[in-house]
Design a protein around this motif. Structure first.
Motif, short mmCIF file in Angstrom:
data_model
loop_
_atom_site.label_atom_id
_atom_site.label_comp_id
_atom_site.label_asym_id
_atom_site.label_seq_id
_atom_site.Cartn_x
_atom_site.Cartn_y
_atom_site.Cartn_z
N PRO A 18 78.25 96.08 -14.87
CA PRO A 18 76.44 96.30 -15.16
C PRO A 18 76.02 96.66 -14.37
O PRO A 18 75.14 97.84 -14.37
N HIS A 19 76.63 97.00 -13.06
CA HIS A 19 75.90 98.45 -11.75
C HIS A 19 76.93 99.30 -11.37
O HIS A 19 76.18 100.04 -11.27
N SER A 20 77.83 99.79 -11.63
CA SER A 20 78.28 100.69 -11.52
C SER A 20 80.22 100.95 -12.08
O SER A 20 80.26 100.13 -13.19
N ARG A 21 80.16 101.98 -12.15
CA ARG A 21 81.41 102.65 -13.64
C ARG A 21 82.72 101.92 -12.30
O ARG A 21 82.82 101.73 -10.92
N PRO A 22 84.05 101.43 -13.25
CA PRO A 22 85.38 101.66 -12.62
C PRO A 22 85.80 102.42 -11.30
O PRO A 22 85.46 103.66 -11.45
N VAL A 23 86.31 101.75 -10.31
CA VAL A 23 86.89 102.67 -9.10
C VAL A 23 88.08 103.39 -10.07
O VAL A 23 89.14 103.16 -10.56
N ARG A 24 88.22 104.85 -9.75
CA ARG A 24 88.88 105.30 -10.21
C ARG A 24 90.41 105.55 -9.75
O ARG A 24 90.06 106.73 -8.78
N ALA A 37 103.87 97.16 -12.27
CA ALA A 37 103.59 96.62 -11.30
C ALA A 37 102.11 97.01 -11.01
O ALA A 37 101.57 95.91 -11.54
N ILE A 38 102.12 97.33 -10.14
CA ILE A 38 101.01 98.40 -9.82
C ILE A 38 99.22 98.28 -10.87
O ILE A 38 98.60 97.73 -10.45
N CYS A 39 100.44 98.93 -11.36
CA CYS A 39 98.99 99.14 -12.38
C CYS A 39 98.71 98.22 -13.39
O CYS A 39 97.50 97.97 -14.16
N LEU A 40 99.66 96.87 -13.83
CA LEU A 40 99.21 95.92 -14.32
C LEU A 40 98.06 95.10 -13.63
O LEU A 40 97.25 94.12 -13.64
N ALA A 41 98.56 94.86 -12.03
CA ALA A 41 97.93 94.57 -11.55
C ALA A 41 95.85 94.45 -11.22
O ALA A 41 95.56 94.32 -11.28
N LEU A 42 96.33 96.26 -10.87
CA LEU A 42 95.14 96.37 -10.56
C LEU A 42 94.01 96.70 -12.31
O LEU A 42 92.80 96.22 -11.63
N GLU A 43 94.71 96.59 -13.34
CA GLU A 43 94.48 97.15 -13.92
C GLU A 43 93.51 95.74 -14.90
O GLU A 43 92.96 95.62 -16.17
N ARG A 44 94.07 94.76 -14.18
CA ARG A 44 93.35 93.00 -14.92
C ARG A 44 92.16 92.77 -14.29
O ARG A 44 91.54 92.12 -14.88
N LEU A 48 88.14 98.03 -11.49
CA LEU A 48 89.04 99.28 -11.13
C LEU A 48 89.78 99.79 -12.37
O LEU A 48 90.17 98.82 -13.58
N GLN A 49 90.21 100.96 -12.40
CA GLN A 49 91.04 101.73 -13.61
C GLN A 49 91.95 103.03 -13.18
O GLN A 49 91.17 103.34 -12.16
N ILE A 50 93.21 102.45 -13.70
CA ILE A 50 94.09 103.67 -13.53
C ILE A 50 93.99 104.26 -13.93
O ILE A 50 93.95 105.04 -15.96
N ARG A 127 103.23 93.32 1.58
CA ARG A 127 101.32 92.62 1.46
C ARG A 127 101.10 91.49 0.61
O ARG A 127 100.49 91.03 0.30
N GLY A 128 101.05 92.33 -0.71
CA GLY A 128 101.25 91.47 -1.62
C GLY A 128 99.87 92.30 -2.64
O GLY A 128 99.51 93.12 -1.94
N LEU A 129 100.11 92.24 -4.24
CA LEU A 129 99.49 92.53 -5.11
C LEU A 129 97.89 92.94 -5.10
O LEU A 129 97.12 93.34 -5.20
N ASN A 130 97.29 91.24 -4.30
CA ASN A 130 96.20 90.66 -4.60
C ASN A 130 95.28 91.86 -2.79
O ASN A 130 94.74 92.03 -3.13
N GLU A 131 96.28 91.45 -1.75
CA GLU A 131 95.92 91.90 -0.90
C GLU A 131 95.29 93.58 -0.94
O GLU A 131 94.75 94.84 -0.48
N LEU A 132 96.78 94.38 -1.87
CA LEU A 132 96.03 95.83 -2.25
C LEU A 132 95.26 95.84 -2.83
O LEU A 132 94.39 96.77 -3.10
N GLU A 133 95.21 94.84 -4.01
CA GLU A 133 93.79 95.18 -5.14
C GLU A 133 92.37 95.17 -4.21
O GLU A 133 91.30 96.27 -4.54
#
Length: 230
Positions: A18-24, A37-44, A48-50, A127-133
């Protein structure tokens, strides 16, 4: 099931916050399974938007112009070049883009190169997907992000207190190192350099000594980690 790669035209459009557009995000990764794997993790995450996927430096430069990403998530090793070396070209095309380098391994000298060329950080794949996100969000917000185990070394190298490992290699020793990476024997290196066999051996031995390596294979591994080889 293989998920179809996102492109500039068909990237999924998650609901913006509601405050800003997704990070492209433009993802540059040549290994399909890693990229998926990265796409699925980030786009959940809806923030965040690929908006594009590329598998080479050339494709990344082409896609960066049309996709207008906020963040380029760039693999360090790509089939047609070094992701770190491509940062300057990306910034020339899209001046406000933030480049976060993703690496399988890397030492302080590699991370310092990222900072020196205008990159916004480096994070290790381990480092893992959560840290990447989290790193993507922080970079998009204007922060500079490095894996914790690299940060101290980066600051020391950038402040000039520590010379990078291998910085004292002579031009001849660097040539010998390049040939070691190609799997050449000491005899072949001597012929390629146009020197006597004993001189070629001395070049190789000094490479090992200056890199703190116990074998030619370890010397190549250390040199790659430190960003001395592409």
């Amino acid at each position: 099931m293989i998920v179809r790669s996102a492109t500039c035209k068909d990237a999924p459009m998650p609901s913006p916050s509601p405050h800003s557009r997704p990070v492209r995000i433009l993802l540059v990764e040549d290994h399909d399974m890693v990229a998926e794997a990265i796409c699925l993790a980030l786009e959940r995450s809806p923030d965040l938007q690929i908006v594009g996927r590329a598998a080479s430096v050339a494709s990344a430069l082409a896609d960066a112009s049309c996709c207008e990403p906020d963040v380029v998530l760039m693999d360090r090793r790509l089939p047609d070049g070094d992701g770190v070396a491509a940062i300057a070209d990306l910034l020339a095309l899209v001046p406000n883009v933030r480049v976060l380098v993703l690496a399988g391994e890397g030492g302080g000298s590699v991370a310092a190169r990222v900072a020196e060329t205008g990159g916004s950080g480096l994070i290790l794949k381990a480092r893992g997907l959560n840290e990447l996100e989290d790193a993507v969000r922080r970079v998009a917000a204007g922060e500079v992000v490095f894996s914790q185990d690299l940060l101290g070394d980066v600051l020391e190298r950038l402040s000039g207190r520590v010379r990078g490992l291998g910085a004292n290699l002579t031009p001849r020793e660097r040539e010998a190192l390049d040939l070691l990476q190609e799997g050449r024997t000491t005899a072949e290196i001597s012929v390629q350099l146009g020197v006597a066999l004993n001189t070629g051996r001395n070049h190789v031995q000094r490479v090992l000594e200056k890199l703190g390596a116990r074998s030619q294979l370890e010397a190549v591994a250390i040199a790659r980690r430190e960003g001395l080889l592409k």
